[in-house]
Write a protein that holds these residues in place. Structure first.
Motif, PDB file in Angstrom:
ATOM      1  N   UNK A 233      -3.225  10.483  -2.059  1.00 40.51           N
ATOM      2  CA  UNK A 233      -2.988   9.905  -0.844  1.00 40.51           C
ATOM      3  C   UNK A 233      -3.426   8.970  -1.088  1.00 40.51           C
ATOM      4  N   UNK A 234      -5.011   8.509  -0.425  1.00 41.37           N
ATOM      5  CA  UNK A 234      -5.981   7.477  -0.615  1.00 41.37           C
ATOM      6  C   UNK A 234      -5.596   7.208  -1.718  1.00 41.37           C
ATOM      7  N   UNK A 235      -6.377   7.597  -2.832  1.00 42.59           N
ATOM      8  CA  UNK A 235      -6.315   6.486  -3.921  1.00 42.59           C
ATOM      9  C   UNK A 235      -4.757   5.314  -4.407  1.00 42.59           C
ATOM     10  N   UNK A 236      -3.955   6.710  -3.925  1.00 44.06           N
ATOM     11  CA  UNK A 236      -2.239   5.608  -4.011  1.00 44.06           C
ATOM     12  C   UNK A 236      -2.440   4.303  -3.027  1.00 44.06           C
ATOM     13  N   UNK A 237      -2.696   4.700  -1.971  1.00 48.30           N
ATOM     14  CA  UNK A 237      -2.500   3.872  -1.328  1.00 48.30           C
ATOM     15  C   UNK A 237      -3.785   2.497  -1.301  1.00 48.30           C
ATOM     16  N   UNK A 238      -5.146   2.694  -1.529  1.00 45.69           N
ATOM     17  CA  UNK A 238      -5.888   1.630  -1.883  1.00 45.69           C
ATOM     18  C   UNK A 238      -5.030   0.918  -2.737  1.00 45.69           C
ATOM     19  N   UNK A 239      -4.408   1.720  -4.308  1.00 40.70           N
ATOM     20  CA  UNK A 239      -4.154   0.684  -6.009  1.00 40.70           C
ATOM     21  C   UNK A 239      -2.895  -0.464  -4.858  1.00 40.70           C
ATOM     22  N   UNK A 240      -2.386   0.897  -4.155  1.00 46.84           N
ATOM     23  CA  UNK A 240      -1.062   0.425  -3.503  1.00 46.84           C
ATOM     24  C   UNK A 240      -1.372  -1.131  -3.337  1.00 46.84           C
ATOM     25  N   UNK A 241      -1.817  -1.575  -2.380  1.00 44.36           N
ATOM     26  CA  UNK A 241      -2.646  -2.682  -1.585  1.00 44.36           C
ATOM     27  C   UNK A 241      -3.167  -3.213  -2.200  1.00 44.36           C
ATOM     28  N   UNK A 242      -4.296  -3.355  -3.338  1.00 49.12           N
ATOM     29  CA  UNK A 242      -4.811  -3.887  -4.239  1.00 49.12           C
ATOM     30  C   UNK A 242      -3.277  -4.418  -5.395  1.00 49.12           C
ATOM     31  N   UNK A 243      -2.619  -3.531  -5.585  1.00 43.64           N
ATOM     32  CA  UNK A 243      -1.504  -4.175  -6.607  1.00 43.64           C
ATOM     33  C   UNK A 243      -0.764  -5.541  -5.707  1.00 43.64           C
ATOM     34  N   UNK A 244      -0.076  -4.895  -4.271  1.00 38.96           N
ATOM     35  CA  UNK A 244       0.311  -6.183  -3.303  1.00 38.96           C
ATOM     36  C   UNK A 244      -0.584  -6.872  -3.226  1.00 38.96           C
ATOM     37  N   UNK A 245      -1.488  -7.624  -3.289  1.00 35.12           N
ATOM     38  CA  UNK A 245      -2.386  -8.658  -2.778  1.00 35.12           C
ATOM     39  C   UNK A 245      -2.142  -9.400  -4.244  1.00 35.12           C
ATOM     40  N   UNK A 246      -3.138  -8.309  -4.952  1.00 36.33           N
ATOM     41  CA  UNK A 246      -2.965  -9.536  -6.299  1.00 36.33           C
ATOM     42  C   UNK A 246      -1.660  -9.568  -7.089  1.00 36.33           C
ATOM     43  N   UNK A 247      -0.425  -9.526  -6.603  1.00 39.64           N
ATOM     44  CA  UNK A 247       0.284  -9.264  -7.480  1.00 39.64           C
ATOM     45  C   UNK A 247       0.770 -10.826  -7.868  1.00 39.64           C
ATOM     46  N   UNK A 248       0.447 -11.608  -6.695  1.00 44.01           N
ATOM     47  CA  UNK A 248       1.413 -13.145  -7.508  1.00 44.01           C
ATOM     48  C   UNK A 248      -0.239 -14.007  -7.922  1.00 44.01           C
ATOM     49  N   UNK A 249      -1.307 -13.822  -7.644  1.00 42.13           N
ATOM     50  CA  UNK A 249      -2.318 -14.451  -8.190  1.00 42.13           C
ATOM     51  C   UNK A 249      -3.130 -14.274  -9.793  1.00 42.13           C
ATOM     52  N   UNK A 250      -3.158 -12.436  -9.683  1.00 42.40           N
ATOM     53  CA  UNK A 250      -3.430 -11.474 -10.903  1.00 42.40           C
ATOM     54  C   UNK A 250      -3.247 -10.580 -11.581  1.00 42.40           C
ATOM     55  N   UNK A 251      -1.888 -11.223 -12.211  1.00 43.01           N
ATOM     56  CA  UNK A 251      -1.092 -10.183 -12.574  1.00 43.01           C
ATOM     57  C   UNK A 251      -1.376  -9.106 -13.249  1.00 43.01           C
ATOM     58  N   UNK A 252      -2.498  -9.454 -13.995  1.00 39.79           N
ATOM     59  CA  UNK A 252      -2.743  -7.888 -14.858  1.00 39.79           C
ATOM     60  C   UNK A 252      -2.823  -7.240 -14.241  1.00 39.79           C
ATOM     61  N   UNK A 253      -3.964  -7.766 -13.603  1.00 38.77           N
ATOM     62  CA  UNK A 253      -5.209  -6.836 -12.121  1.00 38.77           C
ATOM     63  C   UNK A 253      -3.475  -5.944 -11.682  1.00 38.77           C
ATOM     64  N   UNK A 254      -2.891  -6.722 -11.504  1.00 34.25           N
ATOM     65  CA  UNK A 254      -1.585  -5.475 -10.521  1.00 34.25           C
ATOM     66  C   UNK A 254      -1.260  -4.570 -11.211  1.00 34.25           C
ATOM     67  N   UNK A 255      -0.965  -4.702 -12.537  1.00 36.38           N
ATOM     68  CA  UNK A 255      -0.564  -4.352 -13.087  1.00 36.38           C
ATOM     69  C   UNK A 255      -1.384  -3.083 -13.658  1.00 36.38           C
ATOM     70  N   UNK A 256      -2.327  -2.744 -13.827  1.00 38.08           N
ATOM     71  CA  UNK A 256      -3.772  -2.218 -13.523  1.00 38.08           C
ATOM     72  C   UNK A 256      -3.378  -1.022 -13.053  1.00 38.08           C
ATOM     73  N   UNK A 257      -3.717  -1.748 -11.352  1.00 41.28           N
ATOM     74  CA  UNK A 257      -3.351  -1.272 -10.219  1.00 41.28           C
ATOM     75  C   UNK A 257      -2.425  -0.356 -10.211  1.00 41.28           C
ATOM     76  N   UNK A 258      -1.101  -0.354 -10.753  1.00 38.84           N
ATOM     77  CA  UNK A 258       0.174   0.295 -10.657  1.00 38.84           C
ATOM     78  C   UNK A 258       0.164   1.351 -11.670  1.00 38.84           C
ATOM     79  N   UNK A 259      -0.747   0.849 -12.274  1.00 37.03           N
ATOM     80  CA  UNK A 259      -1.398   1.994 -13.225  1.00 37.03           C
ATOM     81  C   UNK A 259      -2.045   3.392 -12.931  1.00 37.03           C
ATOM     82  N   UNK A 260      -2.804   3.443 -12.142  1.00 26.89           N
ATOM     83  CA  UNK A 260      -3.677   3.738 -11.283  1.00 26.89           C
ATOM     84  C   UNK A 260      -2.780   4.341  -9.937  1.00 26.89           C
ATOM     85  N   UNK A 261      -1.970   4.306  -9.821  1.00 28.48           N
ATOM     86  CA  UNK A 261      -0.894   4.591  -8.953  1.00 28.48           C
ATOM     87  C   UNK A 261      -0.401   5.809  -9.171  1.00 28.48           C
TER      88      UNK A 261
END
Length: 451
Positions: A233-261
């Motif tokens: 859950x700690x990993x999911x929380x961090x990766x979800x935060x990263x995805x939410x932060x870079x969703x608009x500016x870096x969609x590729x990194x957000x997609x990778x973070x969601x894959x990690x989630x």
């Protein structure tokens, strides 16, 4: 409390818990039993009172001796007293002794010296038996000796003559037999009660042990669930935060973070299924097939943190990966690394660098496994402050308890220049000598929310 006597019912009717107790037949009621004993004793006394041992003509002696009124009255009074022998054994014995003395005295007026008798001694014997069965041995000896002396002397002086006739000496046998039989019944009852108490105590001990084992197993499973949930859950929380932060500016990194989630959640579900599978019954169709976590799968754990962006370096001694560890130590070391890295990821941030070092030290009984997790504490300004070592979070407390359960130690605290260190030492052999095996003691008392 009423006491048991001859031919009496001793014991209680018990039933299994949850089932109604069966009613006791009225014929087994103590008062009914005592009345039957008194009636039989009365009949025997009256038969002996009208019977001559040696008939002068050589025929049957039954009915050859007259039955005076005082014999009937004393016999009836004695039988009435015997009905109460269970409730009042002492007074009943005194009453039968007095009635026997009265009968002997009255017999000197109604019978010739050769026709006198001591048939009332049967009631004294029943009363003495009851007293011996309901009291202790010293009391039985004192009361029995007094009764024997009093009735024997009275029989020799007032009973059949001459005084040395066998009927008078038979009083000694009657008295001694009644006292010994009563004492034997009391001793047997005490032995049976002791056996019953031991059985009940053993049953209670077994039930308590079963409850203790169930509670410990629940604690163990709860601890495993905590480890799984806290990590993933700690990993999911961090990766979800990263995805939410870079969703608009870096969609590729957000997609990778969601894959990690998704990957972390899948691993969490898999481990939860394995842990909860321990609660299944033997006949359940699905059973856990994944092996117990240990240092053999440490690489998968580190890869998960690496994919989350945290740099983790692992240092192990020469050949350490191939050397087998006791199951309890292996699981404890894995959980310590998992909890420590989770805390680094949570408190120091995803950009922190961590180093894991696993090594062995000592030989023989002093052999031990040392696990150290060290981070640099520079994972980004957004990370929350680390809990101080003195107070510690619940995760740190869990590490200490896990190490203490195996006889080891746990040291946690900040390091100079920034960062945090966790050092756990686990003995590879128990104090008694054999290698530490996985035991319930290692899993005891560890139900903590994630730290």
């Amino acid at each position: 409390m009423p006491q048991d006597g001859p031919c009496s019912y001793s014991g209680t009717v018990t039933a299994h818990p949850g089932t109604p107790a069966r009613p006791r037949p009225w014929l087994l009621h103590p008062l009914v039993v005592d009345a039957l004993v008194a009636s039989v004793t009365l009949l025997i006394v009256l038969v002996l009172s009208v019977t001559i041992n040696k008939h002068p003509g050589g025929g049957d002696g039954f009915g050859q001796r007259p039955l005076p009124l005082h014999t009937v009255v004393t016999a009836l009074l004695g039988a009435g007293a015997l009905v109460l022998r269970r409730r009042h054994p002492g007074p009943v014995l005194c009453a039968t002794i007095v009635l026997t003395l009265v009968e002997l005295i009255m017999g000197t007026f109604s019978h010739s010296p050769g026709e006198r008798h001591t048939s009332m001694m049967g009631m004294v014997a029943v009363a003495l038996f009851t007293l011996a069965a309901s009291t202790d041995r010293p009391t039985t000896l004192r009361v029995g000796t007094c009764t024997l002396a009093l009735i024997t002397v009275a029989g020799m002086l007032l009973g059949a003559q001459p005084w040395y006739t066998s009927e008078n000496f038979g009083i000694i046998a009657w008295t001694a037999l009644a006292g010994l039989a009563g004492d034997a019944v009391r001793h047997r009852r005490a032995a049976v009660n002791a056996i019953r108490e031991r059985a009940e105590r053993a049953e209670a001990t077994r039930e308590e042990e079963a409850r203790r084992r169930v509670a410990e197993e629940r604690l163990r499973i709860a601890r495993e669930l905590h480890d799984v949930v806290a990590h993933h859950i700690a990993l999911v929380n961090v990766q979800a935060g990263v995805a939410s932060h870079v969703m608009d500016s870096r969609p590729d990194q957000a997609k990778e973070a969601l894959a990690q989630v998704r990957l972390a959640s899948r691993q969490a579900l898999s481990e939860l299924q394995t842990t909860v599978g321990l609660l299944r019954h033997r006949d359940d169709p699905v059973a856990p097939t994944e092996p117990t976590k240990g240092l053999a799968v440490l690489g998968d754990l580190v890869d998960g943190f690496s994919r989350a962006g945290m740099a983790v370096a692992v240092e192990r001694g020469d050949g350490e990966e191939e050397r087998a560890l006791p199951a309890a130590v292996d699981l404890a070391a894995y959980r310590v690394v998992q909890e420590a890295l989770t805390n680094v990821h949570k408190h120091a941030g995803p950009d922190a660098k961590a180093r894991v070092r696993i090594s062995r030290a000592g030989r023989g009984d002093s052999a031990r496994l040392e696990v150290m997790v060290l981070d640099d504490g520079h994972g980004g300004a957004a990370a929350p402050p680390r809990a101080p070592a003195a107070g510690g979070g619940h995760g740190l407390t869990g590490m200490r308890e896990r190490a203490a359960a195996l006889g080891g130690s746990c040291e946690t605290g900040p390091v100079p220049g920034g960062g945090f260190r966790v050092r756990v030492v686990l003995p590879l052999r128990s104090p008694g000598g054999p290698a530490v095996e996985r035991s319930e003691a290692a899993d005891r008392g560890w139900v903590r929310p994630c730290g």
